[in-house]
Design a protein around this motif. Structure first.
Motif, PDB file in Angstrom:
ATOM      1  N   LEU A 155      20.217  17.559  39.358  1.00  0.00           N
ATOM      2  CA  LEU A 155      18.781  17.432  39.145  1.00  0.00           C
ATOM      3  C   LEU A 155      18.372  18.569  38.218  1.00  0.00           C
ATOM      4  N   LEU A 156      18.064  18.232  36.971  1.00  0.00           N
ATOM      5  CA  LEU A 156      17.789  19.223  35.937  1.00  0.00           C
ATOM      6  C   LEU A 156      16.327  19.179  35.515  1.00  0.00           C
ATOM      7  N   VAL A 157      15.800  20.318  35.125  1.00  0.00           N
ATOM      8  CA  VAL A 157      14.439  20.399  34.596  1.00  0.00           C
ATOM      9  C   VAL A 157      14.535  20.865  33.144  1.00  0.00           C
ATOM     10  N   ARG A 158      13.906  20.116  32.259  1.00  0.00           N
ATOM     11  CA  ARG A 158      13.881  20.466  30.849  1.00  0.00           C
ATOM     12  C   ARG A 158      12.451  20.385  30.334  1.00  0.00           C
ATOM     13  N   LYS A 159      12.132  21.198  29.338  1.00  0.00           N
ATOM     14  CA  LYS A 159      10.781  21.232  28.768  1.00  0.00           C
ATOM     15  C   LYS A 159      10.597  20.080  27.788  1.00  0.00           C
ATOM     16  N   LEU A 160       9.474  19.351  27.953  1.00  0.00           N
ATOM     17  CA  LEU A 160       9.113  18.279  27.027  1.00  0.00           C
ATOM     18  C   LEU A 160       7.607  18.077  27.097  1.00  0.00           C
ATOM     19  N   ASP A 161       6.935  18.369  25.991  1.00  0.00           N
ATOM     20  CA  ASP A 161       5.493  18.143  25.879  1.00  0.00           C
ATOM     21  C   ASP A 161       5.303  17.017  24.869  1.00  0.00           C
ATOM     22  N   LEU A 162       4.933  15.841  25.368  1.00  0.00           N
ATOM     23  CA  LEU A 162       4.814  14.671  24.495  1.00  0.00           C
ATOM     24  C   LEU A 162       3.653  14.754  23.517  1.00  0.00           C
ATOM     25  N   THR A 163       2.765  15.725  23.693  1.00  0.00           N
ATOM     26  CA  THR A 163       1.668  15.907  22.735  1.00  0.00           C
ATOM     27  C   THR A 163       2.076  16.811  21.577  1.00  0.00           C
ATOM     28  N   ASP A 164       3.305  17.316  21.601  1.00  0.00           N
ATOM     29  CA  ASP A 164       3.795  18.255  20.594  1.00  0.00           C
ATOM     30  C   ASP A 164       5.089  17.704  19.998  1.00  0.00           C
ATOM     31  N   LEU A 165       5.036  17.211  18.760  1.00  0.00           N
ATOM     32  CA  LEU A 165       6.220  16.608  18.143  1.00  0.00           C
ATOM     33  C   LEU A 165       7.373  17.596  17.997  1.00  0.00           C
ATOM     34  N   HIS A 166       7.071  18.873  17.831  1.00  0.00           N
ATOM     35  CA  HIS A 166       8.122  19.893  17.773  1.00  0.00           C
ATOM     36  C   HIS A 166       8.862  19.946  19.118  1.00  0.00           C
ATOM     37  N   SER A 167       8.117  19.893  20.215  1.00  0.00           N
ATOM     38  CA  SER A 167       8.714  19.887  21.549  1.00  0.00           C
ATOM     39  C   SER A 167       9.584  18.649  21.745  1.00  0.00           C
ATOM     40  N   VAL A 168       9.101  17.504  21.267  1.00  0.00           N
ATOM     41  CA  VAL A 168       9.863  16.255  21.392  1.00  0.00           C
ATOM     42  C   VAL A 168      11.173  16.364  20.612  1.00  0.00           C
ATOM     43  N   GLY A 169      11.103  16.891  19.404  1.00  0.00           N
ATOM     44  CA  GLY A 169      12.310  17.078  18.596  1.00  0.00           C
ATOM     45  C   GLY A 169      13.295  18.026  19.240  1.00  0.00           C
ATOM     46  N   ASN A 170      12.794  19.134  19.775  1.00  0.00           N
ATOM     47  CA  ASN A 170      13.673  20.095  20.452  1.00  0.00           C
ATOM     48  C   ASN A 170      14.355  19.468  21.660  1.00  0.00           C
ATOM     49  N   PHE A 171      13.575  18.719  22.455  1.00  0.00           N
ATOM     50  CA  PHE A 171      14.148  18.058  23.624  1.00  0.00           C
ATOM     51  C   PHE A 171      15.255  17.100  23.199  1.00  0.00           C
ATOM     52  N   ALA A 172      14.983  16.283  22.177  1.00  0.00           N
ATOM     53  CA  ALA A 172      15.973  15.307  21.706  1.00  0.00           C
ATOM     54  C   ALA A 172      17.238  16.006  21.202  1.00  0.00           C
ATOM     55  N   ASP A 173      17.071  17.073  20.439  1.00  0.00           N
ATOM     56  CA  ASP A 173      18.233  17.812  19.922  1.00  0.00           C
ATOM     57  C   ASP A 173      19.062  18.390  21.057  1.00  0.00           C
ATOM     58  N   GLU A 174      18.404  19.011  22.023  1.00  0.00           N
ATOM     59  CA  GLU A 174      19.123  19.609  23.160  1.00  0.00           C
ATOM     60  C   GLU A 174      19.790  18.538  24.012  1.00  0.00           C
ATOM     61  N   PHE A 175      19.105  17.404  24.201  1.00  0.00           N
ATOM     62  CA  PHE A 175      19.693  16.311  24.977  1.00  0.00           C
ATOM     63  C   PHE A 175      20.983  15.832  24.319  1.00  0.00           C
ATOM     64  N   LYS A 176      20.952  15.624  23.002  1.00  0.00           N
ATOM     65  CA  LYS A 176      22.122  15.126  22.289  1.00  0.00           C
ATOM     66  C   LYS A 176      23.287  16.118  22.344  1.00  0.00           C
ATOM     67  N   LYS A 177      22.982  17.416  22.390  1.00  0.00           N
ATOM     68  CA  LYS A 177      24.043  18.423  22.503  1.00  0.00           C
ATOM     69  C   LYS A 177      24.691  18.400  23.887  1.00  0.00           C
ATOM     70  N   GLU A 178      23.879  18.139  24.909  1.00  0.00           N
ATOM     71  CA  GLU A 178      24.348  18.245  26.294  1.00  0.00           C
ATOM     72  C   GLU A 178      24.931  16.941  26.842  1.00  0.00           C
ATOM     73  N   PHE A 179      24.449  15.802  26.346  1.00  0.00           N
ATOM     74  CA  PHE A 179      24.852  14.507  26.894  1.00  0.00           C
ATOM     75  C   PHE A 179      25.288  13.571  25.782  1.00  0.00           C
ATOM     76  N   ASP A 180      26.172  12.653  26.133  1.00  0.00           N
ATOM     77  CA  ASP A 180      26.632  11.692  25.131  1.00  0.00           C
ATOM     78  C   ASP A 180      25.951  10.337  25.268  1.00  0.00           C
ATOM     79  N   ARG A 181      25.176  10.140  26.335  1.00  0.00           N
ATOM     80  CA  ARG A 181      24.463   8.865  26.476  1.00  0.00           C
ATOM     81  C   ARG A 181      23.299   8.999  27.449  1.00  0.00           C
ATOM     82  N   LEU A 182      22.407   8.016  27.373  1.00  0.00           N
ATOM     83  CA  LEU A 182      21.266   7.893  28.284  1.00  0.00           C
ATOM     84  C   LEU A 182      21.357   6.505  28.905  1.00  0.00           C
ATOM     85  N   ASP A 183      21.509   6.444  30.208  1.00  0.00           N
ATOM     86  CA  ASP A 183      21.665   5.145  30.878  1.00  0.00           C
ATOM     87  C   ASP A 183      20.343   4.547  31.313  1.00  0.00           C
TER      88      ASP A 183
END
Length: 86
Positions: A53-81
């Motif tokens: 159970l992980l907590v990650r920062k994501l503010d959907l009102t901030d496109l920079h935050s969305v981009g950072n979340f996506a980049d970090e997700f792709k580094k840490e995981f190979d798929r989203l089920d």
């Protein structure tokens, strides 16, 4: 997480997200103690014996935050089920 999945709580506020994670873990611990769920949780850790159970920062009102979340997700995981939006 109790069924072996990795669950990411994407939250605008990390502080509130961590608080929610602790509450969920406490509920899972109660279920474990009453025999409803068989897993081992360690206080204030994100890992269970069967999932995470992980907590990650994501503010959907901030496109920079969305981009950072996506980049970090792709580094840490190979798929989203599964994606659940609330």
């Amino acid at each position: 997480a109790a069924n072996g999945a990795t669950v990411i709580m994407a939250c605008r506020s990390l502080e509130r997200g961590e608080e929610a994670r602790r509450e969920i873990q406490a509920e899972l611990m109660t279920c474990k103690q009453t025999g409803k769920v068989k897993l081992l949780l360690e206080e204030d850790h994100e890992y269970t014996t069967e999932g995470r159970l992980l907590v990650r920062k994501l503010d959907l009102t901030d496109l920079h935050s969305v981009g950072n979340f996506a980049d970090e997700f792709k580094k840490e995981f190979d798929r989203l089920d599964i994606l659940v939006n609330n």
